[in-house]
Design a protein around this motif. Structure first.
Motif, PDB file in Angstrom:
ATOM      1  N   GLY A 199     -11.336  10.572  -0.074  1.00 37.23           N
ATOM      2  CA  GLY A 199     -10.660  11.410   0.914  1.00 37.23           C
ATOM      3  C   GLY A 199     -10.287  10.631   2.152  1.00 37.23           C
ATOM      4  O   GLY A 199      -9.187  10.792   2.699  1.00 37.23           O
ATOM      5  N   SER A 200     -11.194   9.773   2.611  1.00 33.66           N
ATOM      6  CA  SER A 200     -10.957   9.028   3.848  1.00 33.66           C
ATOM      7  C   SER A 200      -9.847   7.997   3.707  1.00 33.66           C
ATOM      8  O   SER A 200      -9.322   7.513   4.716  1.00 33.66           O
ATOM      9  CB  SER A 200     -12.250   8.325   4.285  1.00 33.66           C
ATOM     10  N   ILE A 201      -9.474   7.661   2.485  1.00 35.55           N
ATOM     11  CA  ILE A 201      -8.404   6.694   2.250  1.00 35.55           C
ATOM     12  C   ILE A 201      -7.027   7.356   2.374  1.00 35.55           C
ATOM     13  O   ILE A 201      -6.032   6.710   2.671  1.00 35.55           O
ATOM     14  CB  ILE A 201      -8.563   6.046   0.859  1.00 35.55           C
ATOM     15  N   ARG A 202      -6.986   8.663   2.182  1.00 33.60           N
ATOM     16  CA  ARG A 202      -5.699   9.366   2.221  1.00 33.60           C
ATOM     17  C   ARG A 202      -5.024   9.249   3.581  1.00 33.60           C
ATOM     18  O   ARG A 202      -5.675   9.285   4.615  1.00 33.60           O
ATOM     19  CB  ARG A 202      -5.902  10.851   1.894  1.00 33.60           C
ATOM     20  N   GLY A 203      -3.736   9.142   3.558  1.00 33.56           N
ATOM     21  CA  GLY A 203      -2.953   9.031   4.783  1.00 33.56           C
ATOM     22  C   GLY A 203      -1.513   8.759   4.402  1.00 33.56           C
ATOM     23  O   GLY A 203      -1.098   9.040   3.275  1.00 33.56           O
ATOM     24  N   PRO A 218       0.501   4.366   0.186  1.00 33.92           N
ATOM     25  CA  PRO A 218       0.699   4.530  -1.260  1.00 33.92           C
ATOM     26  C   PRO A 218      -0.568   4.810  -2.059  1.00 33.92           C
ATOM     27  O   PRO A 218      -0.481   5.157  -3.239  1.00 33.92           O
ATOM     28  CB  PRO A 218       1.330   3.193  -1.679  1.00 33.92           C
ATOM     29  N   LEU A 219      -1.751   4.668  -1.452  1.00 29.54           N
ATOM     30  CA  LEU A 219      -2.999   4.903  -2.173  1.00 29.54           C
ATOM     31  C   LEU A 219      -3.395   6.379  -2.188  1.00 29.54           C
ATOM     32  O   LEU A 219      -4.331   6.764  -2.881  1.00 29.54           O
ATOM     33  CB  LEU A 219      -4.132   4.088  -1.552  1.00 29.54           C
ATOM     34  N   THR A 220      -2.687   7.181  -1.450  1.00 29.77           N
ATOM     35  CA  THR A 220      -3.049   8.583  -1.321  1.00 29.77           C
ATOM     36  C   THR A 220      -3.056   9.318  -2.655  1.00 29.77           C
ATOM     37  O   THR A 220      -3.976  10.085  -2.951  1.00 29.77           O
ATOM     38  CB  THR A 220      -2.100   9.292  -0.332  1.00 29.77           C
ATOM     39  N   ASN A 221      -2.048   9.089  -3.483  1.00 23.21           N
ATOM     40  CA  ASN A 221      -1.969   9.782  -4.777  1.00 23.21           C
ATOM     41  C   ASN A 221      -3.167   9.451  -5.665  1.00 23.21           C
ATOM     42  O   ASN A 221      -3.723  10.334  -6.337  1.00 23.21           O
ATOM     43  CB  ASN A 221      -0.672   9.418  -5.507  1.00 23.21           C
ATOM     44  N   VAL A 222      -3.560   8.177  -5.663  1.00 27.82           N
ATOM     45  CA  VAL A 222      -4.717   7.762  -6.464  1.00 27.82           C
ATOM     46  C   VAL A 222      -5.982   8.408  -5.921  1.00 27.82           C
ATOM     47  O   VAL A 222      -6.829   8.905  -6.672  1.00 27.82           O
ATOM     48  CB  VAL A 222      -4.863   6.227  -6.458  1.00 27.82           C
ATOM     49  N   ALA A 223      -6.113   8.425  -4.592  1.00 31.77           N
ATOM     50  CA  ALA A 223      -7.294   9.015  -3.953  1.00 31.77           C
ATOM     51  C   ALA A 223      -7.420  10.488  -4.295  1.00 31.77           C
ATOM     52  O   ALA A 223      -8.519  10.994  -4.553  1.00 31.77           O
ATOM     53  CB  ALA A 223      -7.216   8.825  -2.442  1.00 31.77           C
ATOM     54  N   VAL A 224      -6.305  11.195  -4.305  1.00 34.22           N
ATOM     55  CA  VAL A 224      -6.318  12.630  -4.625  1.00 34.22           C
ATOM     56  C   VAL A 224      -6.792  12.855  -6.057  1.00 34.22           C
ATOM     57  O   VAL A 224      -7.552  13.789  -6.330  1.00 34.22           O
ATOM     58  CB  VAL A 224      -4.920  13.252  -4.414  1.00 34.22           C
ATOM     59  N   LYS A 225      -6.374  12.002  -6.979  1.00 34.06           N
ATOM     60  CA  LYS A 225      -6.801  12.130  -8.373  1.00 34.06           C
ATOM     61  C   LYS A 225      -8.307  11.929  -8.502  1.00 34.06           C
ATOM     62  O   LYS A 225      -8.975  12.623  -9.276  1.00 34.06           O
ATOM     63  CB  LYS A 225      -6.049  11.122  -9.244  1.00 34.06           C
ATOM     64  N   VAL A 283      -6.651  13.210   9.401  1.00 31.71           N
ATOM     65  CA  VAL A 283      -7.391  14.454   9.661  1.00 31.71           C
ATOM     66  C   VAL A 283      -8.874  14.096   9.662  1.00 31.71           C
ATOM     67  O   VAL A 283      -9.579  14.261   8.666  1.00 31.71           O
ATOM     68  CB  VAL A 283      -7.087  15.525   8.589  1.00 31.71           C
ATOM     69  N   GLN A 284      -9.357  13.592  10.801  1.00 33.42           N
ATOM     70  CA  GLN A 284     -10.708  13.024  10.869  1.00 33.42           C
ATOM     71  C   GLN A 284     -11.755  14.119  11.118  1.00 33.42           C
ATOM     72  O   GLN A 284     -12.392  14.175  12.173  1.00 33.42           O
ATOM     73  CB  GLN A 284     -10.771  11.967  11.982  1.00 33.42           C
ATOM     74  N   SER A 285     -11.957  14.939  10.113  1.00 35.01           N
ATOM     75  CA  SER A 285     -12.832  16.111  10.266  1.00 35.01           C
ATOM     76  C   SER A 285     -14.316  15.779  10.343  1.00 35.01           C
ATOM     77  O   SER A 285     -15.131  16.649  10.666  1.00 35.01           O
ATOM     78  CB  SER A 285     -12.590  17.091   9.117  1.00 35.01           C
ATOM     79  N   SER A 343     -12.889  19.869  -3.257  1.00 33.97           N
ATOM     80  CA  SER A 343     -11.618  20.298  -2.679  1.00 33.97           C
ATOM     81  C   SER A 343     -11.118  19.269  -1.672  1.00 33.97           C
ATOM     82  O   SER A 343     -11.806  18.978  -0.693  1.00 33.97           O
ATOM     83  CB  SER A 343     -11.765  21.650  -1.981  1.00 33.97           C
ATOM     84  N   PRO A 344      -9.910  18.728  -1.869  1.00 33.49           N
ATOM     85  CA  PRO A 344      -9.369  17.776  -0.893  1.00 33.49           C
ATOM     86  C   PRO A 344      -9.112  18.430   0.460  1.00 33.49           C
ATOM     87  O   PRO A 344      -9.022  17.748   1.479  1.00 33.49           O
ATOM     88  CB  PRO A 344      -8.056  17.320  -1.546  1.00 33.49           C
ATOM     89  N   ASN A 345      -9.025  19.750   0.473  1.00 37.02           N
ATOM     90  CA  ASN A 345      -8.737  20.480   1.708  1.00 37.02           C
ATOM     91  C   ASN A 345      -9.973  20.712   2.565  1.00 37.02           C
ATOM     92  O   ASN A 345      -9.902  21.362   3.616  1.00 37.02           O
ATOM     93  CB  ASN A 345      -8.084  21.822   1.369  1.00 37.02           C
ATOM     94  N   LEU A 346     -11.108  20.165   2.117  1.00 39.13           N
ATOM     95  CA  LEU A 346     -12.337  20.210   2.910  1.00 39.13           C
ATOM     96  C   LEU A 346     -12.766  18.819   3.362  1.00 39.13           C
ATOM     97  O   LEU A 346     -13.697  18.682   4.147  1.00 39.13           O
ATOM     98  CB  LEU A 346     -13.477  20.831   2.089  1.00 39.13           C
ATOM     99  N   LEU A 347     -12.061  17.801   2.855  1.00 40.56           N
ATOM    100  CA  LEU A 347     -12.464  16.417   3.104  1.00 40.56           C
ATOM    101  C   LEU A 347     -11.664  15.780   4.234  1.00 40.56           C
ATOM    102  O   LEU A 347     -10.526  16.164   4.511  1.00 40.56           O
ATOM    103  CB  LEU A 347     -12.270  15.590   1.831  1.00 40.56           C
ATOM    104  N   PRO A 348     -12.250  14.786   4.888  1.00 35.69           N
ATOM    105  CA  PRO A 348     -11.530  14.066   5.946  1.00 35.69           C
ATOM    106  C   PRO A 348     -10.490  13.124   5.352  1.00 35.69           C
ATOM    107  O   PRO A 348     -10.532  12.814   4.158  1.00 35.69           O
ATOM    108  CB  PRO A 348     -12.644  13.282   6.644  1.00 35.69           C
ATOM    109  N   SER A 349      -9.571  12.679   6.178  1.00 33.59           N
ATOM    110  CA  SER A 349      -8.592  11.673   5.770  1.00 33.59           C
ATOM    111  C   SER A 349      -8.328  10.767   6.962  1.00 33.59           C
ATOM    112  O   SER A 349      -8.913  10.948   8.029  1.00 33.59           O
ATOM    113  CB  SER A 349      -7.288  12.340   5.308  1.00 33.59           C
TER     114      SER A 349
END
Length: 215
Positions: free
Chosen positions: A38-42, A45-52, A69-71, A60-66
């Motif tokens: 999750g923290s790699i997303r942004g 180009p690595l975002t798609n792999v991170a989501v998988k 979105v530094q939750s 849930s990716p919608n609960l994780l930081p990125s």
């Protein structure tokens, strides 16, 4: 880094198949892998792999930081606790976050001018928006998402018609939430932001959704 994520994905897939015996999805390592991915997303180009990777861990990716979105940042976590203190339901917590956002973050008119003239403009992250106390619609959406996720409420960032806002999951359903429009409006004649709290945008937006971001 991409090779590392791919390797993690393969490991997770294998362990996932073994989950009935080893209970992988309930194991702490699944949380660690999901949080790292999750923290790699942004905006990279690595975002798609991170989501998988996140999807395979059944998180849930919608609960994780990125990256944007530094939750889990201590400052955001502490603020989320203060805002939602005494609130018992997710709807009450979400309303408290919405009210805080619309009263404490100001639309940045000068930044808007820069955005219109710079094709390589880089949007501020949730943490940057918090520190500045102002931003564009993307800054509002990223900070709003971070505060919700820090509270344990699923939050997406969606877009359409040159605007960004949130979708928040409350009572099992996704609802629009637009803190930018809820905070006020831009007076183009005077070239200034006019603070004007509007509670209607807690569960509404004027814009038509065209897509959503993966971070």
């Amino acid at each position: 880094m991409k090779h590392v994520l791919t390797s993690l994905l393969l490991i997770v897939v294998v362990l996932g198949f073994l989950s009935p015996k080893y209970g992988f999805y309930q194991h702490a390592i699944a949380d660690e892998i999901a949080n790292h991915a999750g923290s790699i997303r942004g905006e990279n180009p690595l975002t798609n792999v991170a989501v998988k990777v996140i999807q395979v861990t059944n998180r849930s990716p919608n609960l994780l930081p990125s990256q944007v979105v530094q939750s889990t940042d201590p400052q955001i976590v502490q603020l989320a606790k203060e805002i939602t203190n005494g609130k018992t339901t997710n709807k009450e917590k979400s309303r408290a976050i919405y009210d805080w956002m619309t009263h404490h973050i100001t639309y940045d008119v000068e930044e808007y001018k820069w955005w219109k003239s710079d094709k390589n403009y880089v949007y501020a992250s949730a943490l940057e928006t918090l520190k500045k106390g102002k931003g564009l619609c993307m800054g509002y959406a990223r900070l709003n998402a971070a505060l919700h996720r820090a509270t344990g409420i699923e939050a997406k960032i969606v877009y359409g018609q040159e605007h960004a806002w949130n979708q928040i999951k409350l009572n099992g359903k996704w609802q629009n939430q637009d803190t930018t429009f809820g905070a006020g409006y831009l007076d183009m004649k005077k070239n200034q932001f006019v603070p004007s709290y509007n509670p209607a945008y807690f569960a509404y937006t004027d814009k038509r959704q065209e897509g959503e971001f993966e971070w």
